[in-house]
Every structure is written in C-alpha cells, then in structure tokens.
Design a protein around this motif. Structure first.
Motif, PDB file in Angstrom:
ATOM      1  N   PRO A  52      -4.804   6.570   3.095  1.00 21.84           N
ATOM      2  CA  PRO A  52      -4.026   5.468   3.598  1.00 21.84           C
ATOM      3  C   PRO A  52      -4.685   4.385   4.329  1.00 21.84           C
ATOM      4  CG  PRO A  52      -2.555   7.272   3.628  1.00 21.84           C
ATOM      5  CD  PRO A  52      -4.038   7.748   3.434  1.00 21.84           C
ATOM      6  N   ARG A  53      -5.417   4.891   5.377  1.00 19.87           N
ATOM      7  CA  ARG A  53      -6.194   4.098   6.449  1.00 19.87           C
ATOM      8  C   ARG A  53      -7.019   3.031   5.647  1.00 19.87           C
ATOM      9  NH1 ARG A  53      -9.976   6.573  11.076  1.00 19.87           N
ATOM     10  NH2 ARG A  53     -11.259   7.013   9.426  1.00 19.87           N
ATOM     11  N   LEU A  70      -3.632  -5.127   7.357  1.00 18.46           N
ATOM     12  CA  LEU A  70      -3.401  -5.635   8.644  1.00 18.46           C
ATOM     13  C   LEU A  70      -4.446  -6.767   8.921  1.00 18.46           C
ATOM     14  CD1 LEU A  70      -2.528  -2.536  10.609  1.00 18.46           C
ATOM     15  CD2 LEU A  70      -0.953  -4.021   9.920  1.00 18.46           C
ATOM     16  N   VAL A  71      -5.671  -6.483   8.668  1.00 19.63           N
ATOM     17  CA  VAL A  71      -6.677  -7.620   9.028  1.00 19.63           C
ATOM     18  C   VAL A  71      -6.334  -9.101   8.338  1.00 19.63           C
ATOM     19  CG1 VAL A  71      -8.910  -8.193   8.794  1.00 19.63           C
ATOM     20  CG2 VAL A  71      -8.610  -6.021   9.464  1.00 19.63           C
ATOM     21  N   LEU A  72      -5.808  -8.819   7.238  1.00 19.12           N
ATOM     22  CA  LEU A  72      -5.564  -9.806   6.557  1.00 19.12           C
ATOM     23  C   LEU A  72      -4.186 -10.718   6.984  1.00 19.12           C
ATOM     24  CD1 LEU A  72      -6.038  -8.708   2.681  1.00 19.12           C
ATOM     25  CD2 LEU A  72      -7.090 -10.580   3.651  1.00 19.12           C
ATOM     26  N   ILE A  73      -3.326  -9.975   7.302  1.00 19.71           N
ATOM     27  CA  ILE A  73      -2.118 -10.445   8.060  1.00 19.71           C
ATOM     28  C   ILE A  73      -2.423 -11.154   9.083  1.00 19.71           C
ATOM     29  CG2 ILE A  73       0.140  -9.793   8.998  1.00 19.71           C
ATOM     30  CD1 ILE A  73       0.402  -7.518   7.004  1.00 19.71           C
ATOM     31  N   MET A 128       2.994  -2.142   3.733  1.00 20.36           N
ATOM     32  CA  MET A 128       4.362  -1.277   4.002  1.00 20.36           C
ATOM     33  C   MET A 128       4.426   0.144   3.300  1.00 20.36           C
ATOM     34  SD  MET A 128       6.386  -2.876   6.059  1.00 20.36           S
ATOM     35  CE  MET A 128       7.943  -2.386   5.392  1.00 20.36           C
ATOM     36  N   MET A 129       4.136  -0.241   1.910  1.00 22.73           N
ATOM     37  CA  MET A 129       4.111   1.031   1.137  1.00 22.73           C
ATOM     38  C   MET A 129       3.308   2.206   1.515  1.00 22.73           C
ATOM     39  SD  MET A 129       7.041   0.817  -0.360  1.00 22.73           S
ATOM     40  CE  MET A 129       6.957   2.350  -1.550  1.00 22.73           C
ATOM     41  N   PRO A 130       2.065   1.766   1.870  1.00 21.48           N
ATOM     42  CA  PRO A 130       0.703   2.696   2.142  1.00 21.48           C
ATOM     43  C   PRO A 130       1.151   3.403   3.360  1.00 21.48           C
ATOM     44  CG  PRO A 130      -0.225   0.907   1.269  1.00 21.48           C
ATOM     45  CD  PRO A 130       1.406   0.555   1.255  1.00 21.48           C
ATOM     46  N   PHE A 155      -5.834   5.606  13.213  1.00 19.62           N
ATOM     47  CA  PHE A 155      -5.766   7.044  13.540  1.00 19.62           C
ATOM     48  C   PHE A 155      -4.969   7.644  12.253  1.00 19.62           C
ATOM     49  CE2 PHE A 155      -6.354   5.811  17.705  1.00 19.62           C
ATOM     50  CZ  PHE A 155      -7.168   6.767  18.514  1.00 19.62           C
ATOM     51  N   LEU A 156      -4.707   6.874  11.232  1.00 16.39           N
ATOM     52  CA  LEU A 156      -4.282   7.231  10.007  1.00 16.39           C
ATOM     53  C   LEU A 156      -5.082   8.187   9.194  1.00 16.39           C
ATOM     54  CD1 LEU A 156      -2.544   3.989   8.770  1.00 16.39           C
ATOM     55  CD2 LEU A 156      -1.096   5.917   9.561  1.00 16.39           C
TER      56      LEU A 156
END
Length: 510
Positions: free
Chosen positions: A340-341, A348-351, A385-387, A487-488
C-alpha cells in the motif's frame, strides 16, 4: 450473524446472475442516494448562508451534522442487522432518510435544517453497510470482487454528479429541492427493496455497547461543537467554547478507559495493537481532516470570489472526479499486488501538488490552471482512500474485519466532520480579519461587498487571499500525511486464515 440469504448456485462461477443483479440495483440506488447527499449540499452552502443570514462556521454544520450522524449510526448497523434482520433494517434506513429529506426541505431556520440533516444522516449511515451486507450474502463470498465493482459505481458517480445536481437545483429551482429530490428516489428504492430484497431471519446477537455509544457520539459532537464556536466568540475562554469541548474530551477519555476492560466495546481498541492498522488509521485521520475540510470550501470559493453560479461551481469540480475515475481502478488492481505504501505515498504527493495551486488563488487565477490542479488532486484521491483502508485491514484476521470496518468508518466520518469544522473556522476568522468585522459577520460582509459593483474588485481580492491561506492550512495537513504514510507496510502481507475465521464482507467507505 443472521441467517444468510440463499446463496447463488455453485456453478454460477464469478458471474452475477439475475437475482443478484436485482438486489444490486436496489442497493446501488440506496447508495447513490446516500452518497449524493454528502456532496450535493456543498455547492449550496453559500446560498444557505445568505438565505438564513448566518456565518459559514454555523452553516457548515449542515454538512458536519450529517457526517457526524453517519458516524454515530455505523456501529449500530451490524448489531441491528443480526437483531432485526437486514431487510427490515434497510427499509428502516430508507424510511428514516426519506423523513429527514422531507423535513430538511421544509426547514424554517438554520437550526431546524441542521437538526433534520442529522435525521437524514442517521438513515444514510445505515443504508451503505446494511445494503452491502445484503448484497454480499446474496452473491456469496466467491463473488465479492464482482460485488465491489458494482458498489464502486456510486462511489465514482456521487462526487461527480452531486455538485452538478445541487448547483442546478439551487440556481434553477430552489435550495429546498436538493432535499426534496430524494423523496421520489427514496420511494422507488423503498418499493423495490420491499419486493426484491431476500427475506432473512433475525437471530439473537451479542449485547450492544450502548453505554460506549453514549460516550463516543455525544463526546465527539460536544468537542466539535465547542471548537466550532471559536469564530463567533473570538476566544477559547468563552463558556460556550471550553465547556462543551471539555465535556467532549472527558467523555472520550472515559470511553477509552472503559473500552480496555469491557468484553465487547463499541470500538475494539485491541485492534490498535496491530502496527499496520494503527499507522493506517493515523494516516486516514490526518488525510480526512485536511482533504474533506478543504474540499468543503472549494465550491464556496468559486461562488463567493469568482462570482460563479452554484451550477457552474459544481461543473468546475468535475475534473477532480474524472481524475479519481482514471486512477481508482488502477490503484485497486495494484493494491492486490504491491505494498500500500507504494500507492498511497505517490497519491498523497499528487494531492499536495494539486493543492499548491489553490494556496495561491486570487480573484483572477487562471481557470485552466485550477481545473488541471483539480484533475491532479483527483488522480491522487483515487490512489489514497481505498489503499489506506487496505493497509489497515490486510494484516488482520477475518474475525477482526467487522470490528475494524466499524472503527475505520467511524474514524473517516468523524475526521471529515472535524476537518469541515476546522477549515470553516479558519476561513471565518480570516474573512473577519480582512474586512475588519466580528468573526461571525465575516462571510456575510464579504458576500455583500463582492455583490456590490463599487466594491467588488477589492472585496474579491481580500476574499481570495482568505481562501488561499485556508487552503494552505489544508495542504499542510495533507503534506503531514506523508509522515505516517511512510510507515505503512513495505510489502503486502496476508495472514493465513484459520478454519474458524468467517468470511467478512468487504469494507466500502463513503
């Protein structure tokens, strides 16, 4: 658990037969109705602020109250499904939602509107989990993947259609019709559910933690209410700020202390001993506060600062949904193959990259730039969200899935509600400072000034600066998500299931 519906024939394979598709049509209709109502209201907030002559930190409770009600009723749904039967519960959910919708359309002041939105949320919160339980039981565990693809339809359509539908109704009909529109849809869904949903026999279930619910739900509501009163009072020392906030903290602490000793707490805190689950929940909490809070303000920026109609504001948000439509299926397939990481961090970088454009908004910022930025934000949203949810659940045993689903849904809804309240507080305070008025009057004065041709340019510029700073705070929070996200899990780990493990229904966030 209550007796499952008659499973599909074994030779059906992965194909969803006609019976399953009939049930799916009912569930998807209910899901669309519930999800639409989380997005359709956002474009109407500016109109409602003027209609009821109130401030944005007050009117945002029309959205926040709905989200809190969703979080309140989610943990009840699993217990009630076993106790009363999923079909009865689903019919009750639609009925409650219909009553709340009708009453919200009849609201005579902002307080009554918020109260009726809470009623709506109580019904909406039961629709998704109850419907998903019915559908997964009908289809059988071997076709859960196909079922998720069906339920994913409203997740993609809701955020796209909601602002457009809400904008059209506000501009061309009346703000009341953003609630009345649910009545014909809900009546059709109720009649179809009555006819098509399989019967089930309720069975006695474990004792529900009512005392825990009486701590968590009022505790969250009191805490957020206290924080939301800061703009109108101008200080944290006001009685209406610190008293409810302190009461909320006391109730939440009391719940945590009690949950460590009771057998079946509302939220099983033992789950947080799992490192992956804890890290994913921390990431989810910070993400929801920053993202949902910032997204609540976007339509208001287009209406207040840019002078767009509510319909145009809804249309301007479409690129974000398109970005999610592109990336979500890809991220979903990758989530079964890689850690998932490796999906969440790039998302998150894209957002954050897309949100940077909004930290610089003015009254004249290029629309192509903003639309491109929204598309990038949407791409990132589909990868997060889902990942994140998958990361929370992938190291848990099947027997823990239901409890983890409850905790995850509660966290998402309450964090989103907190984010809406916090961002509204920041915006209200900034507008008040720019226009030199009390905090409670900031948006009303800004609205009046932007509507006056003589003061429009100056007022729009000051309002644009206020939104830019508010979006900056949201962007900072989203950037902070990268800390727990790193940390995922580094690789996808699936624990070996035991024979005693029950097949748990999938988790669907809304």
């Amino acid at each position: 658990m209550s007796a499952p519906a008659t499973p599909a024939a074994p030779d059906a394979g992965d194909k969803l037969d006609r019976g399953v598709l009939k049930v799916a049509s009912v569930v998807v209709l209910g899901a669309i109705m519930a999800i639409l109502d989380t997005t359709v209201v956002n474009v109407a907030l500016q109109k409602l602020t003027i209609q009821f002559t109130t401030s944005f930190d007050t009117i945002q409770w029309v959205a926040t109250g709905y989200m809190l009600a969703l979080a309140t009723v989610i943990p009840v749904t699993g217990w009630a499904s076993d106790r009363f039967g999923t079909k009865r519960l689903y019919l009750l959910a639609i009925g409650t939602f219909l009553i709340g919708s009708m009453l919200a359309g009849l609201a005579w002041n902002v307080e009554s509107l918020i109260a009726f939105r809470v009623v709506q949320g109580l019904g909406g919160g039961m629709l998704m989990p109850a419907g998903m339980t019915i559908l997964t039981r009908t289809a059988g565990p071997q076709r859960i993947g196909r079922v998720m693809s069906v339920l994913g339809v409203p997740m993609l359509l809701g955020p796209m259609a909601g602002p457009i539908l809400g904008g059209w109704l506000v501009d061309s009909v009346s703000w009341r019709w953003i609630f009345y529109i649910n009545v014909p849809i809900g009546l059709i869904a109720f009649l179809l559910a009555l006819k098509l949903l399989p019967k089930d026999d309720p069975e006695p279930s474990g004792r529900f933690d009512f005392l825990g619910m009486l701590m968590v739900s009022p505790g969250l509501a009191a805490l957020i209410f206290g924080v939301s009163r800061i703009p109108s009072t101008g200080t944290v020392g006001a009685l209406e700020v610190w008293l409810p906030a302190l009461a909320g903290i006391v109730l939440l602490v009391a719940f945590v202390l009690r949950a460590r000793t009771v057998e079946h707490p509302l939220i099983d805190l033992k789950l947080f001993r799992n490192r992956s689950f804890s890290v994913a929940m921390a990431t989810m909490a910070v993400f929801c506060i920053g993202f949902f809070g910032a997204m609540l303000l976007l339509p208001t920026y287009f209406v207040l600062v840019r002078g767009e109609t509510a319909l145009n504001a809804g249309l301007l948000l479409v690129p974000q949904s398109l970005g999610a439509v592109v990336s979500m299926p890809i991220a979903g397939r990758l989530a079964d193959k890689i850690a998932p990481r490796k999906i969440v961090v790039p998302g998150l970088v894209l957002i954050v990259a897309g949100m940077i454009a909004f930290t610089q908004v003015t009254a004249t910022t290029s629309y192509p730039l903003l639309l491109a930025a929204l598309f990038v934000v949407g791409l990132g949203l589909g990868c997060t969200m889902m990942p994140i949810t998958s990361a929370a659940l992938q190291t848990l045993q099947s027997k823990d899935m239901a409890k983890a689903s409850t905790a995850t849904n509660i966290l998402q809804q309450t964090a989103g509600a907190i984010g809406s309240a916090v961002m509204s507080i920041i915006l209200a305070a900034l507008l008040a400072g720019k226009f030199g008025v009390p905090t409670s009057q900031g948006q009303l004065v800004a609205t009046a000034a932007t509507m006056n041709p003589a003061t429009h340019d100056a007022a729009a510029g000051l309002a644009g600066e206020s939104f830019a700073t508010t979006f900056l705070w949201g962007t900072i929070l989203l950037a902070l998500c990268l800390v727990p996200a790193f940390f995922l899990p580094k690789k996808r780990v699936v624990p070996a299931a035991t024979e005693s493990d029950e097949v748990a229904p999938p988790v669907l966030m809304h």
